[in-house]
Design a protein around this motif. Sequence first.
Motif, PDB file in Angstrom:
ATOM      1  N   GLY A  92       1.404 -17.379 -18.649  1.00 53.84           N
ATOM      2  CA  GLY A  92       1.432 -15.933 -18.799  1.00 53.84           C
ATOM      3  C   GLY A  92       0.982 -15.506 -20.184  1.00 53.84           C
ATOM      4  O   GLY A  92       0.439 -16.293 -20.965  1.00 53.84           O
ATOM      5  N   THR A  93       1.267 -14.248 -20.511  1.00 54.46           N
ATOM      6  CA  THR A  93       0.777 -13.679 -21.766  1.00 54.46           C
ATOM      7  C   THR A  93       1.336 -14.392 -22.993  1.00 54.46           C
ATOM      8  O   THR A  93       0.586 -14.756 -23.909  1.00 54.46           O
ATOM      9  N   THR A  94       2.645 -14.626 -23.040  1.00 52.46           N
ATOM     10  CA  THR A  94       3.255 -15.226 -24.227  1.00 52.46           C
ATOM     11  C   THR A  94       2.735 -16.640 -24.468  1.00 52.46           C
ATOM     12  O   THR A  94       2.289 -16.981 -25.577  1.00 52.46           O
ATOM     13  N   ALA A  95       2.766 -17.463 -23.414  1.00 55.45           N
ATOM     14  CA  ALA A  95       2.288 -18.835 -23.565  1.00 55.45           C
ATOM     15  C   ALA A  95       0.773 -18.854 -23.788  1.00 55.45           C
ATOM     16  O   ALA A  95       0.268 -19.686 -24.546  1.00 55.45           O
ATOM     17  N   GLY A  96       0.057 -17.951 -23.135  1.00 54.91           N
ATOM     18  CA  GLY A  96      -1.395 -17.894 -23.311  1.00 54.91           C
ATOM     19  C   GLY A  96      -1.780 -17.522 -24.727  1.00 54.91           C
ATOM     20  O   GLY A  96      -2.724 -18.079 -25.300  1.00 54.91           O
ATOM     21  N   ALA A  97      -1.048 -16.573 -25.316  1.00 55.97           N
ATOM     22  CA  ALA A  97      -1.312 -16.188 -26.702  1.00 55.97           C
ATOM     23  C   ALA A  97      -1.056 -17.358 -27.641  1.00 55.97           C
ATOM     24  O   ALA A  97      -1.791 -17.559 -28.616  1.00 55.97           O
ATOM     25  N   THR A 103      -1.917 -13.008 -31.277  1.00 55.62           N
ATOM     26  CA  THR A 103      -0.731 -12.245 -30.903  1.00 55.62           C
ATOM     27  C   THR A 103      -0.792 -11.867 -29.422  1.00 55.62           C
ATOM     28  O   THR A 103      -1.872 -11.838 -28.810  1.00 55.62           O
ATOM     29  N   GLY A 104       0.368 -11.554 -28.869  1.00 55.78           N
ATOM     30  CA  GLY A 104       0.404 -11.122 -27.480  1.00 55.78           C
ATOM     31  C   GLY A 104      -0.384  -9.849 -27.256  1.00 55.78           C
ATOM     32  O   GLY A 104      -1.020  -9.675 -26.208  1.00 55.78           O
ATOM     33  N   ALA A 105      -0.352  -8.940 -28.238  1.00 58.22           N
ATOM     34  CA  ALA A 105      -1.089  -7.684 -28.109  1.00 58.22           C
ATOM     35  C   ALA A 105      -2.590  -7.944 -28.041  1.00 58.22           C
ATOM     36  O   ALA A 105      -3.306  -7.335 -27.225  1.00 58.22           O
ATOM     37  N   ARG A 106      -3.085  -8.843 -28.896  1.00 59.01           N
ATOM     38  CA  ARG A 106      -4.520  -9.150 -28.863  1.00 59.01           C
ATOM     39  C   ARG A 106      -4.889  -9.844 -27.550  1.00 59.01           C
ATOM     40  O   ARG A 106      -5.938  -9.579 -26.959  1.00 59.01           O
ATOM     41  N   PHE A 107      -4.027 -10.724 -27.100  1.00 56.17           N
ATOM     42  CA  PHE A 107      -4.276 -11.420 -25.835  1.00 56.17           C
ATOM     43  C   PHE A 107      -4.431 -10.403 -24.704  1.00 56.17           C
ATOM     44  O   PHE A 107      -5.353 -10.491 -23.889  1.00 56.17           O
ATOM     45  N   ASN A 108      -3.509  -9.434 -24.658  1.00 59.51           N
ATOM     46  CA  ASN A 108      -3.579  -8.423 -23.602  1.00 59.51           C
ATOM     47  C   ASN A 108      -4.859  -7.596 -23.702  1.00 59.51           C
ATOM     48  O   ASN A 108      -5.450  -7.226 -22.687  1.00 59.51           O
ATOM     49  N   ARG A 109      -5.288  -7.285 -24.910  1.00 56.43           N
ATOM     50  CA  ARG A 109      -6.527  -6.519 -25.071  1.00 56.43           C
ATOM     51  C   ARG A 109      -7.723  -7.302 -24.529  1.00 56.43           C
ATOM     52  O   ARG A 109      -8.578  -6.749 -23.829  1.00 56.43           O
ATOM     53  N   LEU A 110      -7.772  -8.583 -24.850  1.00 53.79           N
ATOM     54  CA  LEU A 110      -8.878  -9.415 -24.359  1.00 53.79           C
ATOM     55  C   LEU A 110      -8.872  -9.507 -22.832  1.00 53.79           C
ATOM     56  O   LEU A 110      -9.927  -9.489 -22.190  1.00 53.79           O
ATOM     57  N   ALA A 111      -7.665  -9.589 -22.261  1.00 50.18           N
ATOM     58  CA  ALA A 111      -7.561  -9.678 -20.801  1.00 50.18           C
ATOM     59  C   ALA A 111      -7.971  -8.367 -20.143  1.00 50.18           C
ATOM     60  O   ALA A 111      -8.688  -8.364 -19.129  1.00 50.18           O
ATOM     61  N   ARG A 112      -7.535  -7.240 -20.696  1.00 49.32           N
ATOM     62  CA  ARG A 112      -7.901  -5.943 -20.122  1.00 49.32           C
ATOM     63  C   ARG A 112      -9.396  -5.690 -20.218  1.00 49.32           C
ATOM     64  O   ARG A 112      -9.985  -5.037 -19.348  1.00 49.32           O
ATOM     65  N   LEU A 113     -10.028  -6.234 -21.257  1.00 52.98           N
ATOM     66  CA  LEU A 113     -11.476  -6.085 -21.409  1.00 52.98           C
ATOM     67  C   LEU A 113     -12.255  -6.991 -20.458  1.00 52.98           C
ATOM     68  O   LEU A 113     -13.483  -6.915 -20.391  1.00 52.98           O
ATOM     69  N   GLY A 114     -11.556  -7.848 -19.732  1.00 52.07           N
ATOM     70  CA  GLY A 114     -12.220  -8.725 -18.780  1.00 52.07           C
ATOM     71  C   GLY A 114     -12.717 -10.022 -19.378  1.00 52.07           C
ATOM     72  O   GLY A 114     -13.426 -10.781 -18.705  1.00 52.07           O
ATOM     73  N   LEU A 115     -12.343 -10.304 -20.618  1.00 52.77           N
ATOM     74  CA  LEU A 115     -12.807 -11.519 -21.282  1.00 52.77           C
ATOM     75  C   LEU A 115     -11.968 -12.731 -20.890  1.00 52.77           C
ATOM     76  O   LEU A 115     -12.424 -13.867 -21.016  1.00 52.77           O
ATOM     77  N   LEU A 116     -10.752 -12.507 -20.435  1.00 51.52           N
ATOM     78  CA  LEU A 116      -9.889 -13.557 -19.920  1.00 51.52           C
ATOM     79  C   LEU A 116      -9.598 -13.216 -18.463  1.00 51.52           C
ATOM     80  O   LEU A 116      -9.086 -12.136 -18.171  1.00 51.52           O
ATOM     81  N   VAL A 117      -9.928 -14.124 -17.570  1.00 49.06           N
ATOM     82  CA  VAL A 117      -9.850 -13.835 -16.134  1.00 49.06           C
ATOM     83  C   VAL A 117      -8.573 -14.429 -15.539  1.00 49.06           C
ATOM     84  O   VAL A 117      -8.368 -15.650 -15.598  1.00 49.06           O
TER      85      VAL A 117
END
Length: 326
Positions: A92-97, A103-117
């Motif tokens: 998930g987000t925490t382990a993925g970050a 950071t978790g916030a940056r991870f979520n931004r990358l995922a929302r942008l479609g860079l992490l599928v």
Amino acid sequence: MSGDIITPQTTATSEQGRATGAADRGTTLAPSRAARELGLKRSEFDLAVHLGRVRTVPDEGGGGRRVPRDEIERIRTGHGSSALRESVRAVGTTAGAAVMEVTGARFNRLARLGLLVPVHFYLNRYRAVVWLYLSDELRQFAADEKNAALLKGRTPQGLRDQLGEGLDLRPRNWRGRRLGLLLRQADHPWARAAAVASLLDATDVSDVVTDPYERSHLRRFRPMPAAHGSPGSPAAQLAEEIMTAGDPDEIEWLRSDLAHAVAAARGQHPAPRPVPRGMPTAPRGRNPVLPETEPRPPETEQPAPRETERNRRRSGLFGRLWRRDS
């Protein structure tokens, strides 16, 4: 009943096919047994199948998909079960970050942008969507020097603007991944068409597939989605929104693909339909008995008007996402 459906005759050939299918069960394993033989949790095994890393075949007896025994041996003599398990480890987000050292916030931004599928999702007890990602893919993304600027420093203004307008490509990217799985498993032209149709709502399918008998045949091959809560529950409705195309360009792309897939299926295996009254019949037991009345289409339901259905979807959680071509 208003009509009989034309079906293949029962012959010695079809009986032989059923016997062959029964014999094939001796050379294949049920998914639960295959998972145990590979030392995998069922969730790990299902994800490996989803990603095409474990080959499955249809059960000729109608019991779902099975795993050939030689596929088990291929995995064991190759990199082994432990390597397979690591390749399908989802986080998930925490382990993925943590894997990417961001950071978790940056991870979520990358995922929302479609860079992490995302590779999977589930709804927690608060009906919040939890997205899961392949740990291997996250490591590869972080190791690529081309992505260094995205992992450190300020996010480019253009991307920040898109995020501010509500962009979230996680559901769409997950749908694309799911469609790939369904198409890999489709072993019949109508199954391929049904795979595409499974990502569209009923209104769009009815618009594209105007023949009611073809729509009825399409439903026979429609893949069963994973259950998320009881039918009609808020959790089930939210999951349905995730599993149904919402972006206008995505919808049009799928509609076009569906039209081509149905045309191809129609050319190879026309959808069965009632026998017209007055057609000569074969003796009972070999062909269906002809109807005494004119056949009627198999459907009586009326799909919701396009705009009403679309407005309902857009008012949902994922219907408020920012739309753009990609």
